[in-house]
Design a protein around this motif. Structure first.
Motif, PDB file in Angstrom:
ATOM      1  N   ASN A 101       7.961   7.668   0.441  1.00  0.00           N
ATOM      2  CA  ASN A 101       7.639   6.874  -0.743  1.00  0.00           C
ATOM      3  C   ASN A 101       8.839   6.737  -1.686  1.00  0.00           C
ATOM      4  OD1 ASN A 101       5.560   5.356  -1.832  1.00  0.00           O
ATOM      5  ND2 ASN A 101       4.917   6.975  -3.233  1.00  0.00           N
TER       6      ASN A 101
ATOM      7  N   VAL B 192       5.122  -0.033   1.820  1.00  0.00           N
ATOM      8  CA  VAL B 192       3.694   0.169   1.599  1.00  0.00           C
ATOM      9  C   VAL B 192       2.962  -0.175   2.898  1.00  0.00           C
ATOM     10  CG1 VAL B 192       1.684  -0.525   0.241  1.00  0.00           C
ATOM     11  CG2 VAL B 192       3.941  -0.413  -0.849  1.00  0.00           C
ATOM     12  N   ASP B 193       2.186   0.763   3.396  1.00  0.00           N
ATOM     13  CA  ASP B 193       1.531   0.575   4.690  1.00  0.00           C
ATOM     14  C   ASP B 193       0.014   0.674   4.522  1.00  0.00           C
ATOM     15  OD1 ASP B 193       0.764   0.454   7.308  1.00  0.00           O
ATOM     16  OD2 ASP B 193       2.133   2.017   8.008  1.00  0.00           O
ATOM     17  N   PHE B 194      -0.663  -0.478   4.636  1.00  0.00           N
ATOM     18  CA  PHE B 194      -2.121  -0.515   4.510  1.00  0.00           C
ATOM     19  C   PHE B 194      -2.787  -0.541   5.883  1.00  0.00           C
ATOM     20  CE2 PHE B 194      -4.170  -1.712   0.234  1.00  0.00           C
ATOM     21  CZ  PHE B 194      -3.346  -0.842  -0.456  1.00  0.00           C
ATOM     22  N   ASP B 195      -2.034  -0.161   6.920  1.00  0.00           N
ATOM     23  CA  ASP B 195      -2.604   0.001   8.250  1.00  0.00           C
ATOM     24  C   ASP B 195      -3.009  -1.323   8.902  1.00  0.00           C
ATOM     25  OD1 ASP B 195      -2.848   2.119   9.999  1.00  0.00           O
ATOM     26  OD2 ASP B 195      -5.033   2.185   9.799  1.00  0.00           O
ATOM     27  N   VAL B 196      -2.400  -2.426   8.472  1.00  0.00           N
ATOM     28  CA  VAL B 196      -2.641  -3.709   9.136  1.00  0.00           C
ATOM     29  C   VAL B 196      -1.894  -3.700  10.466  1.00  0.00           C
ATOM     30  CG1 VAL B 196      -2.203  -6.201   9.014  1.00  0.00           C
ATOM     31  CG2 VAL B 196      -2.957  -4.953   6.973  1.00  0.00           C
ATOM     32  N   PRO B 208      -0.136  -5.795  -0.210  1.00  0.00           N
ATOM     33  CA  PRO B 208      -0.122  -4.509  -0.922  1.00  0.00           C
ATOM     34  C   PRO B 208       1.260  -4.157  -1.472  1.00  0.00           C
ATOM     35  CG  PRO B 208      -1.363  -4.318   1.128  1.00  0.00           C
ATOM     36  CD  PRO B 208      -0.678  -5.649   1.163  1.00  0.00           C
ATOM     37  N   ASP B 212       2.149  -3.677  -5.434  1.00  0.00           N
ATOM     38  CA  ASP B 212       2.793  -2.443  -5.887  1.00  0.00           C
ATOM     39  C   ASP B 212       4.056  -2.748  -6.696  1.00  0.00           C
ATOM     40  OD1 ASP B 212       2.788   0.607  -5.453  1.00  0.00           O
ATOM     41  OD2 ASP B 212       4.834   0.064  -4.888  1.00  0.00           O
ATOM     42  N   LEU B 247      -6.079  -6.739  -5.389  1.00  0.00           N
ATOM     43  CA  LEU B 247      -5.391  -5.465  -5.620  1.00  0.00           C
ATOM     44  C   LEU B 247      -4.923  -5.338  -7.067  1.00  0.00           C
ATOM     45  CD1 LEU B 247      -3.318  -5.326  -2.310  1.00  0.00           C
ATOM     46  CD2 LEU B 247      -5.127  -3.722  -2.967  1.00  0.00           C
ATOM     47  N   THR B 323       1.435   0.155  13.106  1.00  0.00           N
ATOM     48  CA  THR B 323       1.079  -0.682  11.967  1.00  0.00           C
ATOM     49  C   THR B 323       2.218  -1.627  11.589  1.00  0.00           C
ATOM     50  OG1 THR B 323       1.945   0.972  10.442  1.00  0.00           O
ATOM     51  CG2 THR B 323      -0.381   1.156  11.043  1.00  0.00           C
ATOM     52  N   PRO B 325       4.026  -2.235   8.192  1.00  0.00           N
ATOM     53  CA  PRO B 325       4.196  -1.945   6.764  1.00  0.00           C
ATOM     54  C   PRO B 325       4.826  -3.149   6.058  1.00  0.00           C
ATOM     55  CG  PRO B 325       5.305  -0.309   8.180  1.00  0.00           C
ATOM     56  CD  PRO B 325       4.988  -1.498   9.022  1.00  0.00           C
TER      57      PRO B 325
END
Lengths: 340, 340
Positions: A101, B192-196, B208, B212, B247, B323, B325
């Motif tokens: 992060n 940022v990893d939203f698991d798409v 996402p 952010d 978001l 994923t 990210p």
């Protein structure tokens, strides 16, 4: 503030410091002459992951964890991480570092990525854009081999000029806090294309770029090769070293007494079947962190010109008959105590 | 000098200026709502070359030639070029710019490359590391489609969430010489990893990261969405825009009145078969240079937050079930005259 002394070269009035450095390497690298010097060894090329690519990410993740630990810092203490690698879309870095992060600036310099990261990170700190910045990179033999050349299980015979992509990673924390090792200056490289098309002869593709950058640095600073304890290239190997010497001799520059190539140092070519030597972003990065930075730290070396070397190769372009241009950025590293 | 106001955000006390900007686009883009605004159009996706990848290089080469011409500068007047693209090992940039012989720093930010280049270039100029620095990037529909998804001749049906990679390039010259448009600050993004995992749903992968970064910029600067004439994302498309609004609403931030997405602007989705919108590094870059920078130049807009958005996708990782990210860097662009 920096003193920009030419279009390509800058020298820092106030040194940029190196707070910590860490290296990690695989089994073959651990069996080479530098094996005892790496901070961590993973004999498992998967490093506990399911694929080689995930393994590469685990290597850079471990290097970053180690470099943080050695500096007694946490991820939130780092302003920016500069990272990139050889895998398509630099996914070694993306997946290796995302859990930290840390604000991320992706870079691509092929095997000169560590030079590029040190150079950019130093500029960012000098400009006041961060107190602690990480430069990191990685490479992985099996992941690179199947991406750039042949599937591993095909068992293709490697040519004499071929190099062995190192399974390794290195990470450095640049900082504004005084320490024993500093970045004193740099030369930004240009893309140099000598029309090499053989993906198994990276040394020849990169040597012209290294020669161009080394000559530019020396011309711009008025320094001589003998001002350095070592002029370090990334992964030219035996073939590339010969060409580098020839190209510089034509410019009346002789670096034979100072030249060290990380690709030639990391393996024992008499005992290990690596042909012309090691290569990959992780080669220069891990040898820098395992061998050269400790030599500056101990005072055994005072000044190093670190010129990691990148072959801007892609299978897409090679399959279309295209060339492999090279690039090299030079970073002047110094024992801070010798500057006083 | 810059004022670093948080770990991720800096504001320049002395603006960094934009000397010139140039865009070039392909046939589909020329038939969209912004068609008349590009500096150059090539209806031929090969742009006179033999392959799509060489064509992409020709697009970025043309953008750089145009941006130099518009600034009345020669390649040797440029200190550094910051460039990168989506093609494996960023070869669009390498082969596009190598003939200029400009010191080169390779960057990788997927489709947020133009934000990354503007941000880094501004830091380098602020730090005294150059007087004129180019940030450039490109993308190519056919080259991207066959690299990331299916061979073009396979005729695969595209899903409703799919986007159309723009065949386009944009280039900007950042400078220390006063002009009408400036870079006032920036926020460096995090991964940022939203698991798409759907390579045909980039908007959801990137939204996402955009949320952010936008929230971070607003929090760090204390600014409101209404302080901007436009908050611009790169290529979220219709799917990503909806997610971005959701978001940000959860954070009590409403940017609906200011939000513009380059991917939604470049095509007419009622008339052109582009599904969720345009994408690619060249999308945000060309729309910035063809639409937004001219709006600042004319004074019609005073402040823009330009947040190009990148999906850090690779077929290697997607095929391994990994994923996608996202990352987004924000650059605050301003009409210099409005600052007085």
């Amino acid at each position: 503030m920096a003193k920009k002394i030419s279009r390509q070269t800058a020298v820092f009035d106030d040194l940029i410091y190196i707070k910590s450095y860490a290296s990690i390497a695989g089994k073959e690298e651990s069996e080479g002459p530098l094996g005892a010097l790496f901070d961590e060894i993973s004999e498992d090329p998967y490093f506990g992951q399911e694929t080689w690519e995930q393994g590469e990410s685990a290597f850079i993740r471990a290097a970053v964890k180690n470099v943080l630990r050695k500096a007694s810092l946490e991820p939130h203490d780092i302003d920016t991480i500069l990272a990139g690698d050889l895998l398509n879309q630099c996914v070694g870095s993306t997946f290796g570092i995302k859990e930290f992060n840390i604000p991320f600036i992706g870079i691509y310099g092929a095997c000169c990525t560590m030079s590029e990261g040190l150079m950019l990170g130093s500029m960012l700190i000098d400009g006041g854009f961060g107190s602690n910045i990480i430069a990191a990179t990685s490479s992985h033999f099996a992941a690179a081999e199947r991406q750039f050349r042949f599937p591993m299980h095909y068992g293709g015979v490697r040519t004499p000029t071929a190099q062995w992509t190192c399974t390794a990673s290195g990470a450095v924390i640049l900082t504004e806090d005084k320490s024993d090792i500093g970045v004193k200056g740099f030369t930004t490289g240009k893309i140099v294309d000598f029309d090499v098309k053989d993906a198994s002869n990276m040394g020849a593709a990169m040597a012209p770029a290294a020669a161009d950058t080394i000559k530019t640095f020396l011309d711009d600073t008025g320094m001589k090769p003998s001002d350095f304890d070592a002029i370090v290239t990334g992964d030219l190997g035996t073939v590339g070293q010969k060409l580098l010497f020839e190209l510089l001799e034509a410019e009346n520059i002789d670096i034979k007494n100072q030249h060290k190539d990380c690709g030639m140092m990391i393996f024992d070519r008499n005992k290990q079947d690596v042909h012309a030597g090691g290569s990959g972003c992780g080669c220069a990065a891990s040898v820098l962190c395992a061998y050269f930075l400790p030599k500056l730290q101990s005072g055994e070396m005072k000044n190093i010109l670190f010129c990691a070397t990148g072959a801007l190769m892609s299978t897409t372009i090679s399959q279309q008959g295209g060339t492999i241009p090279g690039i090299s950025h030079a970073v002047w590293l110094t024992d801070v105590r010798s500057q006083r």
